[in-house]
Design an enzyme around this catalytic site. Sequence first.
Site, short mmCIF file in Angstrom:
data_model
loop_
_atom_site.label_atom_id
_atom_site.label_comp_id
_atom_site.label_asym_id
_atom_site.label_seq_id
_atom_site.Cartn_x
_atom_site.Cartn_y
_atom_site.Cartn_z
N GLY A 35 33.55 48.20 72.51
CA GLY A 35 33.24 48.33 73.94
C GLY A 35 32.99 47.03 74.67
O GLY A 35 32.48 47.05 75.79
N GLY A 36 33.36 45.89 74.06
CA GLY A 36 33.19 44.61 74.76
C GLY A 36 31.74 44.43 75.19
O GLY A 36 30.81 44.67 74.42
N SER A 82 29.61 36.67 71.79
CA SER A 82 30.05 37.95 71.27
C SER A 82 29.00 39.01 71.55
O SER A 82 27.81 38.75 71.45
CB SER A 82 30.32 37.89 69.77
OG SER A 82 30.72 39.19 69.32
N ASN A 124 39.85 41.96 70.11
CA ASN A 124 39.40 41.62 71.46
C ASN A 124 40.22 42.32 72.53
O ASN A 124 39.69 43.08 73.30
CB ASN A 124 39.35 40.12 71.73
CG ASN A 124 38.53 39.83 72.99
OD1 ASN A 124 37.39 40.25 73.07
ND2 ASN A 124 39.11 39.16 73.97
N THR A 163 38.61 47.26 69.38
CA THR A 163 37.56 46.93 68.42
C THR A 163 37.22 48.22 67.70
O THR A 163 37.41 49.30 68.27
CB THR A 163 36.33 46.37 69.17
OG1 THR A 163 36.74 45.21 69.88
CG2 THR A 163 35.21 45.99 68.22
N THR A 191 37.07 43.12 65.46
CA THR A 191 37.71 43.11 66.79
C THR A 191 39.02 42.35 66.84
O THR A 191 39.20 41.36 66.14
CB THR A 191 36.75 42.48 67.83
OG1 THR A 191 37.29 42.68 69.14
CG2 THR A 191 36.54 41.00 67.62
N ASP A 238 36.67 34.84 74.27
CA ASP A 238 35.21 34.88 74.32
C ASP A 238 34.60 33.48 74.39
O ASP A 238 33.38 33.34 74.48
CB ASP A 238 34.65 35.66 73.12
CG ASP A 238 34.73 37.18 73.35
OD1 ASP A 238 34.90 37.57 74.51
OD2 ASP A 238 34.63 37.93 72.38
#
Length: 220
Positions: A123-124, A102, A51, A31, A49, A73
């Site tokens: 950074g998720g 998200s 992902n 991302t 992103t 997600d």
Amino acid sequence: KTRMSDFNAEKATLSSTVKAGTPAPKETEQTTHFSIVDAEGNAVSITTTLNGGYGSKVVVGGAGFLLNNEMDDFSAKPGVPNMFGLIGAEANAIEPGKRMLSSMTPTIVERGDSLFMVVGTPGGSTIITSVFQTILNVVEHKRSMQEAVNAARFHHQWRPDTIFVEAKTLTPTVKQELEKMGHTIMERGNIGRVDAILVRTDGKLEGGADIRGDDTALGY
Ligand code: DON
């Protein structure tokens, strides 16, 4: 070019001398974020992103870009964590009319009617944490933009019931005190790669480019 540099079309090469090359370094978390303010003071905060590594691994024919893997997600089954350990619910089911969860948090902060800060990061699941801590570092801890971005980060996401901290940032005493209070502490690598812009009180812009990556702040 490097791989072909010792190739000789006039002479057979012994197979025993042909070895694997050096693969490109591992892709980083997939991302990216841009924080932008133009000369007129217009602000843009963009987080985009794939992902995971190479997204869904599908390149759009003729267009040359990868499709993302935002399907991860969605919640495949209630209670089953995604790639970032996040647990979705019915609202994130794979059904018409539902959408994926998200953590992406492209942020523009205003003070009164004026622009104050532009912030964001990859950074998720840790994205929200990094953005929040960066804002707090400026607003509460009076740090400059670059100092706020550089500061160590820690993260908790409900499950697992663990506080993740960037390695070597807690002193042993603080770690022990937290453990005595019942916290589980786990050290990990970098959390986030924040790129942010602060409008200082003198009206000048200060960029903060994360020292954790190859990020850059540029002025005009
Ligand atoms: O939307 C989300 O929250 C995730 N797709 C973001 C993934 C991500 O940040 C991965 N890389 N750092």
